[in-house]
Design an enzyme around this catalytic site. Structure first.
Site, short mmCIF file in Angstrom:
data_model
loop_
_atom_site.label_atom_id
_atom_site.label_comp_id
_atom_site.label_asym_id
_atom_site.label_seq_id
_atom_site.Cartn_x
_atom_site.Cartn_y
_atom_site.Cartn_z
N LYS A 17 0.83 -1.19 0.00
CA LYS A 17 0.00 0.00 0.00
C LYS A 17 0.87 1.24 0.00
O LYS A 17 1.92 1.29 0.66
CB LYS A 17 -0.91 0.01 1.23
CG LYS A 17 -1.95 -1.08 1.22
CD LYS A 17 -2.91 -0.91 0.07
CE LYS A 17 -3.90 -2.06 -0.03
NZ LYS A 17 -4.72 -1.99 -1.25
N GLU A 43 -1.22 0.87 -8.89
CA GLU A 43 -2.66 0.53 -8.90
C GLU A 43 -3.47 1.67 -8.30
O GLU A 43 -3.11 2.21 -7.26
CB GLU A 43 -2.84 -0.76 -8.09
CG GLU A 43 -4.27 -1.23 -7.93
CD GLU A 43 -4.30 -2.64 -7.32
OE1 GLU A 43 -3.38 -3.45 -7.60
OE2 GLU A 43 -5.23 -2.92 -6.54
N GLU A 65 -10.91 -1.95 -10.00
CA GLU A 65 -11.68 -2.65 -8.96
C GLU A 65 -12.93 -1.86 -8.58
O GLU A 65 -13.82 -2.40 -7.94
CB GLU A 65 -10.80 -2.96 -7.75
CG GLU A 65 -10.39 -1.76 -6.93
CD GLU A 65 -9.48 -2.13 -5.76
OE1 GLU A 65 -8.30 -2.40 -6.02
OE2 GLU A 65 -9.95 -2.16 -4.62
N GLU A 67 -4.44 -11.98 -7.51
CA GLU A 67 -4.18 -11.37 -6.20
C GLU A 67 -4.47 -12.37 -5.09
O GLU A 67 -5.52 -13.01 -5.08
CB GLU A 67 -5.08 -10.14 -6.04
CG GLU A 67 -4.98 -9.48 -4.68
CD GLU A 67 -5.58 -8.09 -4.65
OE1 GLU A 67 -6.53 -7.83 -5.41
OE2 GLU A 67 -5.09 -7.26 -3.86
N ASP A 74 -0.05 0.29 -4.57
CA ASP A 74 -1.50 0.50 -4.67
C ASP A 74 -1.87 1.65 -3.74
O ASP A 74 -1.70 1.53 -2.53
CB ASP A 74 -2.21 -0.80 -4.25
CG ASP A 74 -3.73 -0.68 -4.32
OD1 ASP A 74 -4.24 0.37 -4.76
OD2 ASP A 74 -4.40 -1.66 -3.93
N ASP A 131 -13.15 -6.92 -10.22
CA ASP A 131 -13.41 -7.84 -9.12
C ASP A 131 -14.58 -8.71 -9.55
O ASP A 131 -15.69 -8.20 -9.74
CB ASP A 131 -13.74 -7.10 -7.83
CG ASP A 131 -13.79 -8.06 -6.65
OD1 ASP A 131 -14.55 -9.06 -6.74
OD2 ASP A 131 -13.09 -7.84 -5.66
#
Ligand code: CA
Length: 378
Positions: A167, A221, A247, A330, A195, A270
């Site tokens: 992250k 991301e 997503e 993932e 991300d 997703d």
């Protein structure tokens, strides 16, 4: 062939031992809405929605009258019936997650009725194992985050992962230091992705890519808001770091908007939110037409993970070559008893990949005792 006799929803939840956070939110429990679709011969399929569990449950209840008594093998027609019913109220968003959950349960049920794994129903596997990357490296409230991130990342490498995602979104300076620390901890041979969960404006995202470019970033991301298509495109033009996102997109038309904007190198639907496996196949076809890679977002129980395995096992690598780079799924490694205990089998990576289940349907089941325990009001 049997008809659909029953559709049941289960909102399951467990408190976490240690809360964790990312740029937008802190989690102290994991909660998810599962659905079980049972045919009148007793055969059942499991599905899962990604998003606010109580809202997804209400969405599933909204669609249930359309489905009872219908032929579960006609799952494409049932998808269309739900799509048309919801179109006036929920073209995008959580109603699509409800459709996704039901759609996934119908694929599982269909596979069991036809004695075939979902990967075979989707066109047949191109690979028996799917490469996975570790998602973790979240934030917490305690001091010493940077050292902890470095240790955690090294731990994933020790477990055999060949790629990890961390992250960012704490601010450019802090992010850049954390990325450097994680890269130093994992060495040069491991892929590292970042991300931000749409934490940044374009100016900030641009500053961050400048700061981390030297660390060989596999992708960035959700750098900017999912609504900032122009920001995505601009950032993508200005950096050699591949840009990933999707997503927060729903349906083939959402991804059409993303691709038309030339926003991403890697699309991340997703499958438990974008419209299920049925819509996921259409999104993959659209991505293929745009030469965009598909790497699904996956953050749920073993049901969601199995969905990703079956889906990615059937994806062709574009444009195609003898030594092609395999697609990635993932694999969330944060604390989650719903993933680790509630569903069987327990998936574990070996050599950076996971075997695609070969049992009929999705090849996953739910522990009845834990389902009852985790479904208790909290
Ligand atoms: Ca993400």
């Amino acid at each position: 062939m049997p008809n659909i006799a029953r559709i049941e929803t289960f909102v399951v939840s467990q408190r976490l031992q240690k809360p964790f956070s990312y740029s937008q939110w802190e989690y102290d429990r994991r909660t998810v809405c599962l659905v079980r679709v049972t045919a009148d011969d007793g055969t059942y399929g499991w599905g899962e929605g990604y998003g606010p569990a109580g809202v997804i449950r209400a969405g599933i209840e909204f669609f249930t009258p359309l489905l009872l008594g219908r032929d579960p093998l006609a799952n494409g027609a049932l998808w269309q019936a739900m799509h048309v019913r919801g179109l006036d109220f929920g073209r995008r968003g959580v109603l699509l997650a409800a459709i996704s959950a039901i759609d996934i349960a119908l694929w599982d049920l269909k596979g069991k009725l036809l004695h075939a794994p979902v990967s075979v129903l989707l066109g047949g596997p191109r690979r028996s194992r799917v490469n996975v990357y570790a998602t973790g490296l979240y934030f917490d409230r305690e001091p010493g985050l940077r050292d902890r991130l470095a240790r955690e990342a090294a731990g994933y490498v020790a477990q055999g992962f060949r790629a990890v995602k961390m992250k960012v979104g704490l601010g450019v300076e802090e992010d850049a230091g954390n990325v450097a620390a994680v890269r130093a901890a994992i060495g040069q041979d491991i892929q590292l992705m970042i991300d931000s969960n749409h934490a940044y404006l374009l100016t900030e995202a641009r500053a961050l890519v400048d700061r981390v470019a030297e660390h060989d970033i596999g992708w960035f991301e959700e750098p900017v808001s999912p609504d900032d298509y122009a920001g995505y495109r601009e950032l993508r033009r200005q950096t050699r770091i591949p840009i990933a996102g999707g997503e927060c997109e729903y349906g083939v038309h959402g991804f059409q908007q993303l691709f038309a904007a030339e926003a991403v190198d890697i699309a991340q639907p997703d499958l438990c939110a974008c419209g299920g496996l049925t819509e996921g196949q259409r999104i993959a076809a659209l991505a293929r037409a745009h030469f965009v890679e598909v790497t699904p977002h996956c953050w749920g129980t073993g049901i969601a993970f199995a969905v990703g395995l079956h889906f990615l096992s059937t994806i062709d690598v574009l444009p195609g070559r003898r030594r092609a780079r395999e697609p990635f799924l993932e694999m969330d490694r944060t604390e989650n008893p719903l993933r680790d205990l509630l569903t069987t089998p327990r998936f574990s990576p070996e050599g950076g990949s996971v075997a695609v289940p070969t049992a009929p349907g999705l090849g996953v089941d739910v522990d009845a005792a834990l389902l009852a325990e985790y479904s208790k009001p909290f």
